[in-house]
Scaffold this active site. Structure first.
Site, PDB file in Angstrom:
ATOM      1  NE  ARG A 149      -0.354   0.154   4.973  1.00 13.79           N
ATOM      2  CZ  ARG A 149      -0.050   1.318   5.517  1.00 13.79           C
ATOM      3  NH1 ARG A 149      -0.432   2.442   4.935  1.00 13.79           N
ATOM      4  NH2 ARG A 149       0.629   1.395   6.633  1.00 13.79           N
TER       5      ARG A 149
ATOM      6  NE  ARG B  80       1.165  11.186   6.963  1.00  9.42           N
ATOM      7  CZ  ARG B  80       2.296  11.409   7.592  1.00  9.42           C
ATOM      8  NH1 ARG B  80       2.841  12.616   7.569  1.00  9.42           N
ATOM      9  NH2 ARG B  80       2.894  10.440   8.254  1.00  9.42           N
TER      10      ARG B  80
ATOM     11  NE  ARG C 203      19.934  -3.957  -2.781  1.00  5.59           N
ATOM     12  CZ  ARG C 203      20.631  -3.813  -3.906  1.00  5.59           C
ATOM     13  NH1 ARG C 203      21.126  -4.866  -4.521  1.00  5.59           N
ATOM     14  NH2 ARG C 203      20.847  -2.616  -4.410  1.00  5.59           N
TER      15      ARG C 203
ATOM     16  NE  ARG D 126      18.965   7.412   3.835  1.00  2.26           N
ATOM     17  CZ  ARG D 126      18.260   7.098   4.918  1.00  2.26           C
ATOM     18  NH1 ARG D 126      17.038   7.579   5.066  1.00  2.26           N
ATOM     19  NH2 ARG D 126      18.756   6.313   5.854  1.00  2.26           N
TER      20      ARG D 126
ATOM     21  CD  GLU E  42      22.107   6.414   3.799  1.00  2.00           C
ATOM     22  OE1 GLU E  42      21.198   5.656   3.381  1.00  2.00           O
ATOM     23  OE2 GLU E  42      22.089   6.927   4.934  1.00  2.00           O
TER      24      GLU E  42
ATOM     25  CE1 TYR F 207      15.641  -1.580   8.620  1.00  6.76           C
ATOM     26  CE2 TYR F 207      13.330  -1.157   9.077  1.00  6.76           C
ATOM     27  CZ  TYR F 207      14.631  -0.720   8.975  1.00  6.76           C
ATOM     28  OH  TYR F 207      14.921   0.596   9.250  1.00  6.76           O
TER      29      TYR F 207
ATOM     30  CG  ASP G 166      11.120   0.878  12.282  1.00  5.97           C
ATOM     31  OD1 ASP G 166      12.023   1.140  11.462  1.00  5.97           O
ATOM     32  OD2 ASP G 166       9.911   0.924  12.015  1.00  5.97           O
TER      33      ASP G 166
END
Length: 365
Positions: A171, A175, A248, A279, A299, A347, A349
């Site tokens: 998805r 906003r 990666r 970035r 990066e 992964y 956070d």
């Protein structure tokens, strides 16, 4: 000397576990192959700026228990992550919000933005998207996809969007308000002074040995601890006997610039495929720095090979299936437990790392 726990890795997962284990009266030894503590959240002071050496880490959570926990070890500032996307000579706000749509189409109201997105989606609507490109076009339409998704995603994964599975973008959050706050979490910020002091406080009073490779160390000290917590790569632990999992990795080019402010924002994504880096991070903006110089990191995303630091697991069907086989081996172990993003091939956070470590503490202690 015999320990209750040998903890392999001084990253956040290992540090939280070591802190809690010591608090519970357990004797711990923590080792790390690097020459510093804190794993990938390590910050290095350069020109008075806390440089996120292994990529930007912004703490965010909606879990008050985790927020209160981490605030034991540091005071956090009020940094809000509001990245900017650069495409050719154009600049857009992220995540996709009314500032983005206004810049893209010269419109002002949410209804105008919805109408354009719906019209473009209808043009590319695919009932069952077969790849990421089809999925993105059917979710976002041509303009958002081509300027803000396509090039960045192809650099991130090292292959065309037509060759990437659709599930990577399940998805896309739109906003329809003028809000550049990237995260929806209630709590967010950067620790004042960087992340390294947090881990240093967690490991206070615990024996830590750096520049120590686990595999060499355990050959010489096979009975050093009752239980080992391994936060490295689970496939490496088992000598890749079932095959290597895919990752990666990220390469950083960091330089000090003789100017006060290089790009005006901590995070600028380069979404054009022809720009080789994904970035640029300007580290001083994480702590609202006023130093006369600045430090930036470009990066570059690339395929992982043994000997390079793995960053992101490639959680496709094939790799998840292989990990499940390694997990079966791990479940039979009595004296070793696995944790963290490499041990769990997942992964995380930072708040989820803390949650998972505290959950393991409950199971163990």
């Amino acid at each position: 000397m015999k320990y209750d726990y040998l903890i392999v890795g001084t990253g956040l997962f290992g540090a939280v576990f070591a802190y809690e284990a010591q608090k519970a009266g357990k004797k711990c030894l923590v080792i790390d192959k690097r020459e510093h503590i804190a794993g990938n959240i390590y910050c290095e002071n350069v020109e008075g700026i806390n440089v996120h050496k292994y990529g930007a880490h912004i703490f965010h959570t909606s879990n008050k228990e985790v927020w209160d926990y981490i605030n034991q070890f540091a005071e956090f500032n009020h940094y809000i992550n509001s990245p900017v996307a650069a495409y050719k000579d154009e600049t857009y706000n992220l995540p996709f919000n009314m500032n983005t749509f206004s810049r893209l189409w010269g419109i002002r109201t949410p209804q105008e933005a919805r109408d354009i997105i719906e019209k473009q989606r209808a043009e590319y609507g695919v009932a069952e998207p077969k790849n990421l490109e089809e999925q993105a076009l059917s979710l976002a339409g041509k303009d958002v996809y081509e300027k803000l998704i396509k090039g960045y995603t192809e650099k991130q994964w090292g292959r065309p969007c037509t060759e990437l599975p659709a599930f990577i973008i399940k998805r896309l959050p739109f906003r329809f308000i003028y809000d550049n706050n990237y995260f929806n979490d209630r709590y967010q910020g950067i620790p004042i002074g960087g992340y390294t002091p947090i881990v240093a406080k967690m490991l206070e009073g615990i024996e830590v040995r750096l520049k120590t490779d686990y595999f060499d160390f355990i050959k010489e000290n096979p009975d050093i601890a009752d239980i080992t917590l391994f936060t490295g790569m689970i496939d490496e632990y088992y000598g890749y006997q079932l095959g290597a999992l895919e990752y990666r990795t990220v390469r950083f080019e960091t330089e000090v610039l003789d100017c006060e402010n290089y790009q005006g924002n901590a995070v600028v994504n380069y979404t054009e495929r022809e720009v080789p880096y994904t970035r640029i991070i300007e580290h001083k903006h994480f702590e609202f720095g006023k130093q006369p110089k600045t430090v930036i990191s470009r990066e570059y995303s690339s395929e992982w090979k043994p000997g390079i630091e793995p960053y992101y697991p490639i959680n496709n069907e094939e790799n998840n299936s292989l990990f499940a086989k390694y997990r079966e081996l791990a479940d039979k172990e009595e004296k070793i437990i696995f944790g963290g993003r490499l041990g769990n091939y997942k992964y995380y956070d930072m708040d989820k790392v803390i949650e998972a470590a505290l959950e393991l503490v409950k199971e163990q202690l």
